[in-house]
Each structure stands twice: as structure tokens, then as C-alpha cells.
Design a protein around this motif. Sequence first.
Motif, PDB file in Angstrom:
ATOM      1  N   HIS A 147      51.795  59.071  48.387  1.00 11.40           N
ATOM      2  CA  HIS A 147      51.053  58.844  47.148  1.00 11.40           C
ATOM      3  C   HIS A 147      51.460  59.856  46.080  1.00 11.40           C
ATOM      4  N   SER A 148      51.803  59.368  44.896  1.00 11.78           N
ATOM      5  CA  SER A 148      52.069  60.234  43.747  1.00 11.78           C
ATOM      6  C   SER A 148      53.240  61.177  44.041  1.00 11.78           C
ATOM      7  N   MET A 149      53.028  62.505  44.080  1.00 13.10           N
ATOM      8  CA  MET A 149      54.111  63.413  44.502  1.00 13.10           C
ATOM      9  C   MET A 149      54.612  63.019  45.887  1.00 13.10           C
ATOM     10  N   GLY A 150      53.718  62.551  46.743  1.00 15.07           N
ATOM     11  CA  GLY A 150      54.112  62.110  48.081  1.00 15.07           C
ATOM     12  C   GLY A 150      54.826  60.759  48.065  1.00 15.07           C
ATOM     13  N   GLY A 151      54.559  59.950  47.054  1.00 13.91           N
ATOM     14  CA  GLY A 151      55.318  58.714  46.874  1.00 13.91           C
ATOM     15  C   GLY A 151      56.752  59.041  46.495  1.00 13.91           C
ATOM     16  N   HIS A 152      56.897  60.029  45.617  1.00 15.17           N
ATOM     17  CA  HIS A 152      58.237  60.568  45.302  1.00 15.17           C
ATOM     18  C   HIS A 152      58.909  61.068  46.580  1.00 15.17           C
ATOM     19  N   GLY A 153      58.166  61.806  47.393  1.00 16.75           N
ATOM     20  CA  GLY A 153      58.733  62.330  48.641  1.00 16.75           C
ATOM     21  C   GLY A 153      59.168  61.208  49.575  1.00 16.75           C
ATOM     22  N   ALA A 154      58.330  60.212  49.750  1.00 13.77           N
ATOM     23  CA  ALA A 154      58.649  59.103  50.658  1.00 13.77           C
ATOM     24  C   ALA A 154      59.880  58.343  50.177  1.00 13.77           C
ATOM     25  N   LEU A 155      59.948  58.077  48.882  1.00 13.42           N
ATOM     26  CA  LEU A 155      61.072  57.313  48.339  1.00 13.42           C
ATOM     27  C   LEU A 155      62.381  58.094  48.452  1.00 13.42           C
ATOM     28  N   THR A 156      62.364  59.362  48.053  1.00 16.22           N
ATOM     29  CA  THR A 156      63.619  60.123  48.076  1.00 16.22           C
ATOM     30  C   THR A 156      64.080  60.368  49.509  1.00 16.22           C
ATOM     31  N   ILE A 157      63.151  60.736  50.376  1.00 14.60           N
ATOM     32  CA  ILE A 157      63.509  61.009  51.769  1.00 14.60           C
ATOM     33  C   ILE A 157      63.970  59.738  52.474  1.00 14.60           C
ATOM     34  N   GLY A 158      63.286  58.638  52.225  1.00 11.26           N
ATOM     35  CA  GLY A 158      63.663  57.377  52.864  1.00 11.26           C
ATOM     36  C   GLY A 158      65.001  56.853  52.361  1.00 11.26           C
ATOM     37  N   LEU A 159      65.262  57.016  51.062  1.00 16.57           N
ATOM     38  CA  LEU A 159      66.533  56.545  50.502  1.00 16.57           C
ATOM     39  C   LEU A 159      67.714  57.371  51.006  1.00 16.57           C
ATOM     40  N   LYS A 160      67.472  58.670  51.216  1.00 19.55           N
ATOM     41  CA  LYS A 160      68.554  59.559  51.665  1.00 19.55           C
ATOM     42  C   LYS A 160      68.813  59.478  53.171  1.00 19.55           C
ATOM     43  N   ASN A 161      67.869  58.891  53.914  1.00 22.74           N
ATOM     44  CA  ASN A 161      67.974  58.885  55.377  1.00 22.74           C
ATOM     45  C   ASN A 161      67.703  57.498  55.955  1.00 22.74           C
ATOM     46  N   PRO A 162      68.559  56.537  55.612  1.00 21.33           N
ATOM     47  CA  PRO A 162      68.286  55.158  56.045  1.00 21.33           C
ATOM     48  C   PRO A 162      68.376  54.972  57.554  1.00 21.33           C
ATOM     49  N   ARG A 209      72.739  55.280  43.274  1.00 19.98           N
ATOM     50  CA  ARG A 209      73.909  55.773  44.008  1.00 19.98           C
ATOM     51  C   ARG A 209      74.121  55.134  45.370  1.00 19.98           C
ATOM     52  N   VAL A 210      73.035  54.659  45.993  1.00 17.16           N
ATOM     53  CA  VAL A 210      73.205  54.121  47.348  1.00 17.16           C
ATOM     54  C   VAL A 210      73.749  52.695  47.287  1.00 17.16           C
ATOM     55  N   ASP A 211      74.493  52.313  48.307  1.00 20.93           N
ATOM     56  CA  ASP A 211      74.988  50.941  48.405  1.00 20.93           C
ATOM     57  C   ASP A 211      73.927  50.038  49.020  1.00 20.93           C
ATOM     58  N   LYS A 212      73.211  50.590  50.005  1.00 20.81           N
ATOM     59  CA  LYS A 212      72.189  49.826  50.725  1.00 20.81           C
ATOM     60  C   LYS A 212      70.990  50.729  50.952  1.00 20.81           C
ATOM     61  N   HIS A 213      69.810  50.127  51.012  1.00 23.23           N
ATOM     62  CA  HIS A 213      68.632  50.911  51.394  1.00 23.23           C
ATOM     63  C   HIS A 213      67.693  50.077  52.240  1.00 23.23           C
ATOM     64  N   VAL A 214      66.833  50.756  52.987  1.00 20.81           N
ATOM     65  CA  VAL A 214      65.842  50.048  53.803  1.00 20.81           C
ATOM     66  C   VAL A 214      64.800  49.421  52.859  1.00 20.81           C
ATOM     67  N   PRO A 215      64.004  48.465  53.355  1.00 21.90           N
ATOM     68  CA  PRO A 215      63.020  47.802  52.492  1.00 21.90           C
ATOM     69  C   PRO A 215      61.991  48.774  51.896  1.00 21.90           C
ATOM     70  N   VAL A 216      61.667  48.529  50.635  1.00 23.02           N
ATOM     71  CA  VAL A 216      60.758  49.407  49.879  1.00 23.02           C
ATOM     72  C   VAL A 216      59.625  48.572  49.269  1.00 23.02           C
ATOM     73  N   LEU A 217      58.383  49.059  49.456  1.00 22.33           N
ATOM     74  CA  LEU A 217      57.211  48.455  48.813  1.00 22.33           C
ATOM     75  C   LEU A 217      56.510  49.524  47.986  1.00 22.33           C
ATOM     76  N   VAL A 218      56.279  49.228  46.705  1.00 23.32           N
ATOM     77  CA  VAL A 218      55.586  50.174  45.814  1.00 23.32           C
ATOM     78  C   VAL A 218      54.396  49.469  45.166  1.00 23.32           C
ATOM     79  N   ASP A 219      53.214  50.108  45.231  1.00 21.52           N
ATOM     80  CA  ASP A 219      52.054  49.631  44.478  1.00 21.52           C
ATOM     81  C   ASP A 219      51.686  50.661  43.422  1.00 21.52           C
ATOM     82  N   GLN A 220      51.431  50.170  42.210  1.00 20.02           N
ATOM     83  CA  GLN A 220      51.086  51.042  41.087  1.00 20.02           C
ATOM     84  C   GLN A 220      49.910  50.434  40.333  1.00 20.02           C
ATOM     85  N   GLY A 221      48.833  51.192  40.178  1.00 21.05           N
ATOM     86  CA  GLY A 221      47.686  50.712  39.410  1.00 21.05           C
ATOM     87  C   GLY A 221      47.986  50.721  37.923  1.00 21.05           C
TER      88      GLY A 221
END
Lengths: 279, 279
Positions: A147-162, A209-221
Motif C-alpha cells: 500500500h502506498s510506499m509499500g505499493g511502490h515497494g511491491a511493484l519495484t521488487i516484483g518487477l526486478k525479480n520475476p 525497461r523490462v521485456d516481460k513481467h509477472v501479472p500486476v493488479l493495481v487499485d487506486q481510489g
Amino acid sequence: MALENITQNKVFGGWHKQYLHDSEVLNCRMQFAIYLPPQAAPSAPVPVLYWLSGLTCTDQNFMQKSGAFRMAAKLGLAIVAMDTSPRGEDVADDDGYDLGQGAGFYLNATEFPWSRHYQMYDYVTQELPNLIQQHFPVSSVRSISGHSMGGHGALTIGLKNPTLYRSISAFSPITHPTQCPWGQKAFAAYLGSDRTTWLQYDTCELIKRVDKHVPVLVDQGESDDFLEEQLKPDSLVAVSAPEKGELNVRLQPGYDHSYFFIASFIDEHLQFHAKHMTE
Amino acid sequence: MALENITQNKVFGGWHKQYLHDSEVLNCRMQFAIYLPPQAAPSAPVPVLYWLSGLTCTDQNFMQKSGAFRMAAKLGLAIVAMDTSPRGEDVADDDGYDLGQGAGFYLNATEFPWSRHYQMYDYVTQELPNLIQQHFPVSSVRSISGHSMGGHGALTIGLKNPTLYRSISAFSPITHPTQCPWGQKAFAAYLGSDRTTWLQYDTCELIKRVDKHVPVLVDQGESDDFLEEQLKPDSLVAVSAPEKGELNVRLQPGYDHSYFFIASFIDEHLQFHAKHMTE
């Protein structure tokens, strides 16, 4: 490595437990919480969702307010929630709520005085998962959310470590930290003035920068007070490319930045992760 | 009477809102929270569940930690959660967590210095419901539930007012306050030394005296630290009489006194109340 159990509560037939441990990576004592669903057993290890919280949070915000355990118990998912930074009297801090303790931004700091403790990227991706697998009946199958800063963390970490994560989700994430006040303040302190080093922790840059990434779901109010200045979901939508992988950014009318929003959609996130973790 | 809206959050398609108002009965400024499900409209008033919290709580413990809104939205129930006592600098208080502010015990105090503000029984049964019906799209159909001290409140208030409430439920209630330390300390202070005046606020005494009561559901965790000394579910089971009405006391193995326990069974309580409120 030794774990000290400090609380345990039965919930939805499983267990919420909190632990303390000495972190070698963060160079301090750390606290985390785990939810083990009723299905978890040494003979039946379960997949794990790692949850990264936002600014000022601890391991408890999600565990107490998200209402996630009902669905986690149904799906047989463990959930691990960690603290948002190193903590302690000898850990560098700042008077602002958005830098220092409670605001680790899930990166490895390179600058004085932060670099001695602020290595949250290595903690989240390596030290903590190794500890979890060593001590609990969980499999090596992982996904990540926040969530929020942690949403940033989840996205960056997940994108860098597929190869480490099966799926990524985020609520109200900071999508473009190099272009918003929260990210610029934190990155300047933790990473220094050379902005090229910042790009490795920016979701909108990484996804280009990535060629492929795992599935991503984002919810934003859509009624989130931080929407335009800090979170910038439009920037994420602008860089999405269907051929790289599923990236579903949903705008939810009327919802704000609170855990009431998270609670309203956490079931769908857990179902999304369970689908990808059991494929 | 004027209400001051202080927060609002969309959650599960409905709204969580907090309000301040001047209470005539309690003689101070009071705060409460309401959940309005998506079905609630002036043309479609919904039934209301009143929630009474335990020692030290405010209107927010239940709203943030119970995970109740998913099912409330599904069933079309409003939920009102109030503070656990009068509050303020000129309101009598005590150093203990179990007397004074945060520990109103849902009774009308008769003794100095408590009687000037501590009239929670009248607040819960009269002033607050009148205010709620005046300002929100709710019907006159009500049920009542609570936790610990609030379980005591729900049981005593519901038993004494079978025409006001359709059903009663409680988590980990103080069932026999005249016979446990929490109750004896509070009743001696609020009601004085004549113990015959205490009996009107003791569930085990009330249930012996009534001929009929509305349906009652009680959940009690078997690993609750307060079980034997303070809560005494066995005393309630001992005075139950099926011919007076449904009284279902369930012991839940492994569960403690926390909101993790409440969250695990709140759906069943909401379904129980919805059934009786829509009959």
C-alpha cells in the motif's frame, strides 16, 4: 537464526503471530507478523504473500485493519507483514514522517548516515523470506503486495525479480517516485544526488525497461488525497504495454487512501495472487 | 440536535462516517461512528445494529478491526458504534483502565462524582437512537451487540428492553458483573454500596427474572485470559432456560479476547441479527 515469538492469536481457524529477530542485513532488531492459514502444515506447505505497508506503519496495520484473514484462510495462503524500516535508538532518523524510521522505501541506501541500516530491499527479497521458509510450513512460492510506499515497494521488487514472485499487486502505490515529493525527498537522502541511481527504484522507469513481467493488479481510489501529487496512476497507465504482461490499473470511484479502501478490495487481490501462485 | 461530521470513508460500497454532538444525557461532547450500507436511502431505510465496545475502547476499535462491513453491505445493515463512556476534562475519571473514562459499563450512575455524566444506559437506549433515526436513512428496527464490557452492555440492555431490540449478541461478555472484580469495582463506584441496586445491571440476575427474552447469541473464546475470573460463561449457561427464549452460548477453542476473535465470527453474528431484524 533465532526467532522470538511475542504474540499469537487464533483467527479464522489459523494463527496470527508476531516475532522479533536480529536482522544481519538491517543491523538491528526487527519485528514481523505472519498469518498461517489452517491448511499450513509441514506436510502441506502453503504459498506466501508478502505485504509491504506504507509510511509510518508497522507490521500491525495490515494485520489488524485489512480484513484479509477470512479469504486467506479460504484460499490457504500465508501472509507475512514486516515493518516499514529498520528501527531503534541507534538507527538514523528524521523529524519528517516521510524519511527515516517508518519510511524505508524498500531500497538499499548508499548514503551516510542511512546506509548502515537502511537495506530494506535486501531484507524483503532475501533475509526475511529465507527466515520464513526456515521456520514456517510455507513453500517457496511467493507473491507480493503493498500500500502506498509499500505499493511502490511491491511493484519495484516484483518487477526486478520475476523469478522470485508469481504476481504483484498494489493499493494506491507511489508509481513514479522520481517525479513526486515523497520519492524525491527519500531518494535524495538514501541514494544521493546522482539521479540515474534513482531509476532502479521507480516503477514507471522499470516497466519501460523490462521485456516481460509477472501479472500486476493495481487499485487506486479516485478520492485519494495523494492521487495527483504523489501517486500518479496515469503515469503507470501511460507506460503499460500489454505484450510485456498483464497490468490492470483500476480506478475506484469514491475511495480514499485508508485501510477502509484496502479492506473493500483485499479479497480480489488475494484471489488474484492465489490464482497465480497455484498455477 | 446538530451533528458535526468529522470523517467519511467509502467502504464496501457504503460509508463509514464519524460525528461529534452535544449529549444532553451525558452532559458532554460525544463521538460516534456509523456504517451505512449501499442499500441505505431515505426511500429505503435499513435496520441498525448497535455495537457496544469494551474497556478502553472508542467508536473506532470495532469499525477498524472487526471486518464487519463486507457482510453488513451484503445484508443491508447499518452499524452504529459509540464511545464507551462520557469524555472530557471536566468528566470524572479514575487512574484505573477499568473505571471512569473508557469504562462506563452502560449503566446510569447514581453516586457522586459519577452521576453528573455517567448515564450511558439512557444514552444507548434513548438519546443516541433518536439522533440516529433523525439524521440517517435507518428504520426503527434495532438489534444490539458488544464485546466484553460491551457484551455485558448488550445483554443487559437487550434483556431489559425486549420491545426495542429484535436480537442480542455478545463476544466474550462479562456475564455476572456482581460476582467479578471488574463489575464489583465499577458498580461500587457508580451505584454505591447497596448491592441490591446492582442486580438490574447483571445479566445472570436479569435472565432469571424475565419471563421471555429476544434471541441471544454469545461467543466466548476458550483461550481468553479473562475467562474464569471476569467473564464466567458457565454462570450464564447455568441460568439459561430454553422456554424463555433462544440463548446460544458457544465456546470457541483456541480463541482469545482480541478483535481477531471477533473478526472470525462477526459474519455469523450479523447473519443472526439480520434474520431477526427482517422477520
